[in-house]
Motif scaffolding. Sequence first.
Motif, PDB file in Angstrom:
ATOM      1  N   ASN A  24      41.311  31.345  84.524  1.00 45.82           N
ATOM      2  CA  ASN A  24      40.774  30.003  83.986  1.00 45.82           C
ATOM      3  C   ASN A  24      39.636  29.745  85.467  1.00 45.82           C
ATOM      4  OD1 ASN A  24      42.349  28.244  86.193  1.00 45.82           O
ATOM      5  ND2 ASN A  24      43.869  28.106  84.443  1.00 45.82           N
ATOM      6  N   PHE A  25      39.236  28.052  84.456  1.00 46.78           N
ATOM      7  CA  PHE A  25      38.053  28.038  85.063  1.00 46.78           C
ATOM      8  C   PHE A  25      38.442  27.090  86.867  1.00 46.78           C
ATOM      9  CE2 PHE A  25      35.062  24.517  86.071  1.00 46.78           C
ATOM     10  CZ  PHE A  25      34.105  24.980  86.592  1.00 46.78           C
ATOM     11  N   HIS A  26      39.532  26.445  86.587  1.00 45.17           N
ATOM     12  CA  HIS A  26      40.225  25.887  87.492  1.00 45.17           C
ATOM     13  C   HIS A  26      40.538  26.438  88.922  1.00 45.17           C
ATOM     14  CE1 HIS A  26      42.280  23.496  89.941  1.00 45.17           C
ATOM     15  NE2 HIS A  26      43.331  23.955  90.343  1.00 45.17           N
ATOM     16  N   ASP A  27      40.964  28.215  88.484  1.00 46.98           N
ATOM     17  CA  ASP A  27      41.279  29.260  89.754  1.00 46.98           C
ATOM     18  C   ASP A  27      40.167  29.620  90.284  1.00 46.98           C
ATOM     19  OD1 ASP A  27      43.696  29.352  89.395  1.00 46.98           O
ATOM     20  OD2 ASP A  27      43.628  31.073  88.067  1.00 46.98           O
ATOM     21  N   ARG A  28      38.966  29.710  89.200  1.00 50.19           N
ATOM     22  CA  ARG A  28      37.222  29.857  90.129  1.00 50.19           C
ATOM     23  C   ARG A  28      36.818  29.135  90.581  1.00 50.19           C
ATOM     24  NH1 ARG A  28      33.682  33.293  89.428  1.00 50.19           N
ATOM     25  NH2 ARG A  28      33.930  33.971  86.868  1.00 50.19           N
ATOM     26  N   MET A  29      36.897  27.800  90.192  1.00 57.30           N
ATOM     27  CA  MET A  29      36.810  26.524  91.192  1.00 57.30           C
ATOM     28  C   MET A  29      37.353  26.656  92.322  1.00 57.30           C
ATOM     29  SD  MET A  29      34.202  24.963  89.811  1.00 57.30           S
ATOM     30  CE  MET A  29      33.881  23.654  91.423  1.00 57.30           C
ATOM     31  N   LYS A  30      38.550  26.729  92.726  1.00 56.57           N
ATOM     32  CA  LYS A  30      39.680  27.246  94.185  1.00 56.57           C
ATOM     33  C   LYS A  30      38.765  28.017  94.518  1.00 56.57           C
ATOM     34  CE  LYS A  30      43.782  26.901  93.659  1.00 56.57           C
ATOM     35  NZ  LYS A  30      45.397  26.567  93.368  1.00 56.57           N
ATOM     36  N   TYR A  31      38.243  29.042  93.928  1.00 60.96           N
ATOM     37  CA  TYR A  31      37.990  30.284  95.101  1.00 60.96           C
ATOM     38  C   TYR A  31      36.943  30.412  95.968  1.00 60.96           C
ATOM     39  CZ  TYR A  31      35.874  35.011  95.835  1.00 60.96           C
ATOM     40  OH  TYR A  31      35.046  35.937  96.293  1.00 60.96           O
ATOM     41  N   ASN A  32      35.613  29.524  94.163  1.00 57.66           N
ATOM     42  CA  ASN A  32      35.267  28.511  94.999  1.00 57.66           C
ATOM     43  C   ASN A  32      34.965  28.128  96.841  1.00 57.66           C
ATOM     44  OD1 ASN A  32      33.196  30.770  94.385  1.00 57.66           O
ATOM     45  ND2 ASN A  32      33.052  28.924  92.020  1.00 57.66           N
ATOM     46  N   ILE A  33      35.541  27.442  97.001  1.00 58.69           N
ATOM     47  CA  ILE A  33      35.771  26.063  97.237  1.00 58.69           C
ATOM     48  C   ILE A  33      36.755  26.945  98.750  1.00 58.69           C
ATOM     49  CG2 ILE A  33      37.737  24.341  97.986  1.00 58.69           C
ATOM     50  CD1 ILE A  33      37.093  22.727  95.297  1.00 58.69           C
ATOM     51  N   LEU A  34      37.099  27.486  98.674  1.00 57.78           N
ATOM     52  CA  LEU A  34      37.924  28.345  99.310  1.00 57.78           C
ATOM     53  C   LEU A  34      36.370  29.057 100.306  1.00 57.78           C
ATOM     54  CD1 LEU A  34      40.361  29.542 101.032  1.00 57.78           C
ATOM     55  CD2 LEU A  34      40.489  31.640  99.372  1.00 57.78           C
ATOM     56  N   ARG A  35      35.680  29.852  99.253  1.00 61.68           N
ATOM     57  CA  ARG A  35      34.590  30.321 100.564  1.00 61.68           C
ATOM     58  C   ARG A  35      33.759  30.106 101.065  1.00 61.68           C
ATOM     59  NH1 ARG A  35      29.359  31.994  98.681  1.00 61.68           N
ATOM     60  NH2 ARG A  35      29.159  34.009  99.003  1.00 61.68           N
ATOM     61  N   GLU A  94      40.366  23.292 106.387  1.00 62.72           N
ATOM     62  CA  GLU A  94      39.728  24.522 106.496  1.00 62.72           C
ATOM     63  C   GLU A  94      39.919  24.781 108.496  1.00 62.72           C
ATOM     64  OE1 GLU A  94      35.518  22.657 104.812  1.00 62.72           O
ATOM     65  OE2 GLU A  94      36.161  21.721 107.565  1.00 62.72           O
ATOM     66  N   GLY A  95      40.834  23.499 108.470  1.00 63.35           N
ATOM     67  CA  GLY A  95      41.873  24.098 110.206  1.00 63.35           C
ATOM     68  C   GLY A  95      42.857  25.368 109.718  1.00 63.35           C
ATOM     69  N   ASN A  96      43.407  24.480 108.812  1.00 61.24           N
ATOM     70  CA  ASN A  96      44.495  25.679 108.219  1.00 61.24           C
ATOM     71  C   ASN A  96      43.575  27.153 108.137  1.00 61.24           C
ATOM     72  OD1 ASN A  96      46.812  27.228 107.175  1.00 61.24           O
ATOM     73  ND2 ASN A  96      46.833  25.631 105.238  1.00 61.24           N
ATOM     74  N   ILE A  97      42.472  27.235 107.316  1.00 58.62           N
ATOM     75  CA  ILE A  97      42.002  28.988 107.441  1.00 58.62           C
ATOM     76  C   ILE A  97      41.628  29.264 108.265  1.00 58.62           C
ATOM     77  CG2 ILE A  97      39.669  29.172 106.819  1.00 58.62           C
ATOM     78  CD1 ILE A  97      39.816  27.666 104.163  1.00 58.62           C
ATOM     79  N   LEU A  98      41.163  27.873 109.873  1.00 60.35           N
ATOM     80  CA  LEU A  98      40.872  28.661 111.041  1.00 60.35           C
ATOM     81  C   LEU A  98      41.994  29.391 111.409  1.00 60.35           C
ATOM     82  CD1 LEU A  98      38.156  29.016 112.935  1.00 60.35           C
ATOM     83  CD2 LEU A  98      39.523  26.681 113.791  1.00 60.35           C
ATOM     84  N   VAL A  99      42.763  29.157 111.037  1.00 57.73           N
ATOM     85  CA  VAL A  99      44.352  29.153 112.087  1.00 57.73           C
ATOM     86  C   VAL A  99      44.597  30.912 111.881  1.00 57.73           C
ATOM     87  CG1 VAL A  99      46.518  28.881 112.361  1.00 57.73           C
ATOM     88  CG2 VAL A  99      45.262  27.247 112.588  1.00 57.73           C
ATOM     89  N   LYS A 100      44.420  30.876 110.595  1.00 57.71           N
ATOM     90  CA  LYS A 100      44.422  32.093 110.116  1.00 57.71           C
ATOM     91  C   LYS A 100      43.205  32.880 110.694  1.00 57.71           C
ATOM     92  CE  LYS A 100      46.532  30.943 105.272  1.00 57.71           C
ATOM     93  NZ  LYS A 100      47.105  31.336 104.719  1.00 57.71           N
ATOM     94  N   LEU A 101      42.720  33.042 110.038  1.00 65.11           N
ATOM     95  CA  LEU A 101      41.333  33.756 110.784  1.00 65.11           C
ATOM     96  C   LEU A 101      40.916  33.633 112.021  1.00 65.11           C
ATOM     97  CD1 LEU A 101      37.927  32.461 108.524  1.00 65.11           C
ATOM     98  CD2 LEU A 101      39.652  34.582 108.517  1.00 65.11           C
ATOM     99  N   GLU A 153      39.803  37.628 102.934  1.00 62.90           N
ATOM    100  CA  GLU A 153      39.692  38.848 103.247  1.00 62.90           C
ATOM    101  C   GLU A 153      38.262  39.952 102.348  1.00 62.90           C
ATOM    102  OE1 GLU A 153      39.308  41.734 106.050  1.00 62.90           O
ATOM    103  OE2 GLU A 153      40.726  40.462 106.149  1.00 62.90           O
ATOM    104  N   HIS A 154      38.579  39.004 101.067  1.00 61.77           N
ATOM    105  CA  HIS A 154      37.803  40.087 100.407  1.00 61.77           C
ATOM    106  C   HIS A 154      36.457  38.867 100.517  1.00 61.77           C
ATOM    107  CE1 HIS A 154      35.604  39.534  96.517  1.00 61.77           C
ATOM    108  NE2 HIS A 154      35.707  40.987  96.706  1.00 61.77           N
ATOM    109  N   ILE A 155      35.800  37.357 100.818  1.00 56.65           N
ATOM    110  CA  ILE A 155      35.115  36.736 100.974  1.00 56.65           C
ATOM    111  C   ILE A 155      34.310  37.144 102.159  1.00 56.65           C
ATOM    112  CG2 ILE A 155      34.454  34.201 101.733  1.00 56.65           C
ATOM    113  CD1 ILE A 155      37.168  33.451 100.021  1.00 56.65           C
TER     114      ILE A 155
END
Length: 166
Positions: A24-35, A94-101, A153-155
């Motif tokens: 749905n559109f909500h999942d696409r928006m979450k992906y774009n925010i994650l990107r 963003e801090g959480n993503i940084l830890v993963k990266l 990983e895809h991003i």
Amino acid sequence: YEVLDNDTILTEVIPGIDIIYFKNFHDRMKYNILRRKVLKVYNYALYTKSKLLEIENDLKNIQKRRKKRRYTKKISSFLKEDLSEELKKLTRSEGNILVKLIYRETKISPYSLVKKYRGSANAFFWQTLARLYDNNLKQIYDPVNNREDMFIEHIIINAKLEGRFN
């Protein structure tokens, strides 16, 4: 290209295309925010990787334990001065993503890095502080079993193909 019987045939390898399906559109928006967030913090992970390699090379040349500790303390204070203002502006996610990266780039969790270079007490302090802000320095990056990590990983792969990162 090849010419066969006055006919030109293109013989180029065309890169594959990944198709991500959103329900749905909500999942696409979450992906774009994650990107947006991944592209913002990935440079910090690359910087961490390069600094870590530099520190490890420098520590190989230092023989005495006391001088190694002094060196890591000096580097730690330099990094705090250099990056603290920029890192303070990051959101929790963003801090959480940084830890993963950082785990993705170094194959070592940030908790283990702090423990190795600054000691167990320091690592415990930063882990406790991270847990207060809904983060975990011990978390691993697992794009096979974790959907968010798969998207990250895809991003990153697509951003590298676009030439955003080296």
